[in-house]
Motif scaffolding. Sequence first.
Motif, PDB file in Angstrom:
ATOM      1  N   GLU A  15      -8.903  -5.719  16.778  1.00  0.00           N
ATOM      2  CA  GLU A  15      -7.692  -5.804  17.602  1.00  0.00           C
ATOM      3  C   GLU A  15      -7.110  -7.224  17.495  1.00  0.00           C
ATOM      4  O   GLU A  15      -7.829  -8.215  17.594  1.00  0.00           O
ATOM      5  N   GLU A  75      -6.243   7.741  12.337  1.00  0.00           N
ATOM      6  CA  GLU A  75      -7.290   7.654  13.365  1.00  0.00           C
ATOM      7  C   GLU A  75      -8.201   6.458  13.125  1.00  0.00           C
ATOM      8  O   GLU A  75      -8.591   5.767  14.073  1.00  0.00           O
ATOM      9  N   THR A  76      -8.526   6.193  11.865  1.00  0.00           N
ATOM     10  CA  THR A  76      -9.404   5.071  11.543  1.00  0.00           C
ATOM     11  C   THR A  76      -8.714   3.740  11.804  1.00  0.00           C
ATOM     12  O   THR A  76      -9.309   2.821  12.384  1.00  0.00           O
ATOM     13  N   GLY A 123     -10.297  -2.124  19.711  1.00  0.00           N
ATOM     14  CA  GLY A 123     -10.853  -1.976  18.372  1.00  0.00           C
ATOM     15  C   GLY A 123     -11.540  -3.247  17.895  1.00  0.00           C
ATOM     16  O   GLY A 123     -11.255  -4.348  18.373  1.00  0.00           O
ATOM     17  N   GLN A 124     -12.422  -3.094  16.952  1.00  0.00           N
ATOM     18  CA  GLN A 124     -13.179  -4.221  16.404  1.00  0.00           C
ATOM     19  C   GLN A 124     -12.273  -5.325  15.861  1.00  0.00           C
ATOM     20  O   GLN A 124     -12.603  -6.495  15.927  1.00  0.00           O
ATOM     21  N   GLU A 143      -6.346   3.193  13.889  1.00  0.00           N
ATOM     22  CA  GLU A 143      -6.248   3.092  15.358  1.00  0.00           C
ATOM     23  C   GLU A 143      -7.555   2.576  15.947  1.00  0.00           C
ATOM     24  O   GLU A 143      -7.562   1.691  16.803  1.00  0.00           O
ATOM     25  N   ALA A 144      -8.679   3.121  15.494  1.00  0.00           N
ATOM     26  CA  ALA A 144      -9.985   2.712  16.010  1.00  0.00           C
ATOM     27  C   ALA A 144     -10.296   1.256  15.679  1.00  0.00           C
ATOM     28  O   ALA A 144     -10.955   0.565  16.461  1.00  0.00           O
ATOM     29  N   LEU A 145      -9.799   0.777  14.543  1.00  0.00           N
ATOM     30  CA  LEU A 145     -10.076  -0.605  14.130  1.00  0.00           C
ATOM     31  C   LEU A 145      -9.130  -1.618  14.757  1.00  0.00           C
ATOM     32  O   LEU A 145      -9.564  -2.689  15.192  1.00  0.00           O
TER      33      LEU A 145
END
Length: 148
Positions: free
Chosen positions: A78, A65-66, A75-76, A68-70
Motif C-alpha cells: 500500500e 484481485e491480486t 495491502g503489503q 488490489e490485495a497488494l
Amino acid sequence: MSSTESSSGPSPAQIHGLITTHLRQVWSEPSSAKRRPIFPAVYHPDVIVYEPDGRVLKGFDQMDETVEALTGKGGQFEGCQLRARDIKRNGDFVWVSWDLGPPKEEDGEAIEVKATGADGILLDVNDKGEAKIRTLWVIIDGLSDVRP
C-alpha cells in the motif's frame, strides 16, 4: 520476420509507453475503478501472470484481485509505486527491471526503494503492429532467487 521486427511493429516509444502504463497505472494503482478500465489497452484478454509464489493468474479478474490485495488498503505494498529501471526487448519478448517503494517527493517520480525485481513479458502483436501483454513472469529479487 516477426511482426515486431517489421516496420509495422511497435516502436521503442510505444513499448516504453506500454511498460510504463503496466507498472504505474496498473500494478501501482490502488483503485480498481481507475486501474480496471486500462486493462484492455495494455493486456491481451487471455493474459496469464506467473507470480513468484507459484500462483498463476488468468485473465483480468484474477489480475485485478491480486493487484488490489497488494496495493489496496492494508495491502503489503500500500502506498508503493513501481518504476522501471531498465527496459530491454528482443522480438516479442520484453525484460523490464524495476524498483518498488513509496514516493519520496510530491510528484511521485522518485521513490524510496524497498524491493527490486523484473518482469519477463511476452507480447501479443496484432497485424496492425499494436502490442499488448500476453504473458507476464514476475521476478522479485531475493524471493525468486535460485540457490543450490
